[in-house]
Write an enzyme that holds these catalytic residues in place. Structure first.
Site, PDB file in Angstrom:
ATOM      1  N   CYS A 134       0.833  -1.202   0.000  1.00  0.00           N
ATOM      2  CA  CYS A 134       0.000   0.000   0.000  1.00  0.00           C
ATOM      3  C   CYS A 134       0.864   1.247   0.000  1.00  0.00           C
ATOM      4  O   CYS A 134       0.826   2.059   0.936  1.00  0.00           O
ATOM      5  CB  CYS A 134      -0.948  -0.013   1.200  1.00  0.00           C
ATOM      6  SG  CYS A 134      -2.182  -1.316   1.099  1.00  0.00           S
ATOM      7  N   GLU A 135       1.675   1.390  -1.008  1.00  0.00           N
ATOM      8  CA  GLU A 135       2.558   2.544  -1.186  1.00  0.00           C
ATOM      9  C   GLU A 135       2.670   2.856  -2.670  1.00  0.00           C
ATOM     10  O   GLU A 135       2.944   1.962  -3.480  1.00  0.00           O
ATOM     11  CB  GLU A 135       3.974   2.245  -0.653  1.00  0.00           C
ATOM     12  CG  GLU A 135       4.067   1.989   0.825  1.00  0.00           C
ATOM     13  CD  GLU A 135       3.964   3.268   1.648  1.00  0.00           C
ATOM     14  OE1 GLU A 135       4.125   4.358   1.069  1.00  0.00           O
ATOM     15  OE2 GLU A 135       3.724   3.161   2.862  1.00  0.00           O
TER      16      GLU A 135
END
Length: 474
Positions: free
Chosen positions: A396-397
């Site tokens: 989640c980046e």
């Protein structure tokens, strides 16, 4: 869509980037590592998977050691080559390096523990670190570590006290900053003044005087590491000139010639085919370094000290390949209605985002340093038109990028096995469990056989690390 650069064959396995013996099979056209199909490795060990070509790592270790030692002998001295364990260390790799005639460089209590578990003679271990704990220093002295690199004034007293308690005279080097800035990422340049490692060269006389005042310490020379991923010897030349320039004064303090000079490591490797042309042969680097030392010593009027260096990436980097499995494909139009304005995008109007089952947890270098890598489809060849791709992870980046920019056949699809080259250094060693992804195993391949040399993790093992509170009493 614009055509790819003719030099970029999206099926080619470049032996300057991948392990030299890596190739596509003549019938299956699959990538083979150590004589084994990449798909077989994934089927047996899972994906993602770190693969190390043992023959490539050993051959490179021998090549580096023989080049540096023969050039040192040519100028009338000797050389010790330390393998920099921080690049990638496990018990078996430490054993490979020692069997090829290298010493081992460690930078923590954990790395020391691995080297000792491998049966490495402590006398050929060098110990680095800017913040060694008193406990780490005591253990290093007690087990007989050959050389401790003093990184700060405080460490002089700590190492001296530990050596006195152990009844030993501990060999030490002093790490200094020569002020030479390597042409590399700011976080990889380690010899400028404003950073955490070492002491200013201008303070060397005072610090060496403090070292030799302790009977329990044996000062053997200066150490300087100017950075990483360096292709030219200009920085080494200037750094060596400055360091040797201090040796005459230091000899007056110690009462005799300074025995050694350690120039650190930092030799670069090719991560992409376009970068490969810039990487000099190790024989040329060794010859230039030897000439630099000999010429500088002659100018200053001192004897040539014994030499030491600490390559890590240059030995293990190219030997490593990471295998991934493609999950999703997402085409994205680049800015504007025409092709990208960025020349590096080769004029493509569209980029394929290729998502894989790993990411920044198994290779943090693109996120940390903007590092470039090369990727190939490993399970097949294709004559599809080339496509501009960005290989991304599942974290989640937005910065979770594995390969920022490369060209693959445009029919890359879910289920394909991708091979990212030159991941032997600073990938497993920088890995994490971000988003609770288990670290992949590391597999060694050689002559058609494979074996696990670092076990992978499971989700159950990660969950088991959480302390589960006891039920509240009624």
């Amino acid at each position: 869509m614009a055509q790819a650069n003719p030099a970029d064959d999206p099926n080619e396995i470049d032996p300057r980037v991948f392990p030299p013996a890596a190739r596509r099979g003549t019938e299956c056209h699959q990538l083979k590592l150590g004589g084994i199909r990449a798909t077989e490795l994934v089927e047996q060990y899972g994906s993602p998977l770190y693969v190390i070509d043992e023959s490539a790592a050993r051959a490179r270790a021998r090549e580096v050691r023989e080049a540096l030692q023969s050039e040192a002998e040519r100028i009338g001295t000797s050389a010790t080559v330390y393998y920099a364990g921080k690049a990638f260390l496990c018990v078996e790799v430490a054993q490979w390096m020692v069997s090829e005639g290298l010493a081992i460089d460690v930078a923590s209590g954990g790395e020391l523990a691995v080297a000792l578990a491998a049966g490495v003679d402590p006398a050929i271990i060098g110990y680095h670190g800017n913040n060694k704990s008193a406990r780490e220093i005591a253990r290093a002295v007690e087990v007989g570590v050959g050389t401790i690199v003093i990184d700060s004034e405080i460490e002089t007293e700590r190492v001296a006290a530990a050596a006195t308690r152990a009844g030993r005279r501990q060999r030490v080097r002093l790490r200094v900053n020569s002020g030479v800035h390597a042409s590399t990422h700011d976080f990889l340049a380690t010899s400028h003044e404003d950073q955490k490692f070492g002491q200013p060269l201008a303070d060397a006389e005072r610090l060496v005087a403090a070292i030799v005042a302790h009977e329990s310490l044996d000062f053997v020379g200066l150490h300087c590491h100017i950075g990483s991923q360096i292709f030219a010897t200009d920085g080494f030349r200037e750094s060596a000139r400055r360091l040797l320039g201090a040796y005459s004064k230091l000899a007056e303090i110690t009462g005799g010639p300074i025995a050694e000079l350690n120039l650190g490591g930092g030799f670069g490797i090719a991560y992409t085919s376009s970068e490969a042309d810039a990487v000099p042969e190790i024989a040329s680097i060794a010859r230039e370094l030897a000439d630099i030392i000999a010429d500088t010593a002659a100018e200053i009027g001192i004897g040539i000290p014994k030499l030491a260096c600490e390559p890590g990436r240059a030995i293990i980097g190219q030997a490593g390949v990471t295998l991934y499995t493609v999950g999703t494909i997402k085409p994205v139009q680049l800015a504007g209605s025409n092709a990208s304005a960025d020349p590096a995008d080769l004029g493509f109007a569209e980029r394929l985002y290729v998502s894989v089952d790993g990411g920044m947890s198994d290779n943090a270098r693109p996120a940390l340093y903007g590092a470039d890598y090369q990727v190939r489809i490993a399970n097949r060849e294709s004559d599809a038109a080339p496509a501009l791709v960005r290989v991304v992870g599942k974290h989640c980046e937005a910065g979770d990028i594995v390969v920022r920019r490369d060209v693959l056949p445009g029919d890359v699809r879910p289920g394909d096995t991708l091979a990212v080259a030159a991941t032997g250094a600073y990938c497993w060693s920088l890995s994490s469990n971000y988003n609770y992804l288990p670290r992949p195993p590391v597999v060694a391949v050689a002559d058609g056989t494979s074996r696990v040399i670092v076990r992978g993790e499971t989700e159950d093992e990660l969950v088991a690390k959480s302390v589960i509170p006891a039920p509240a009493a009624n």
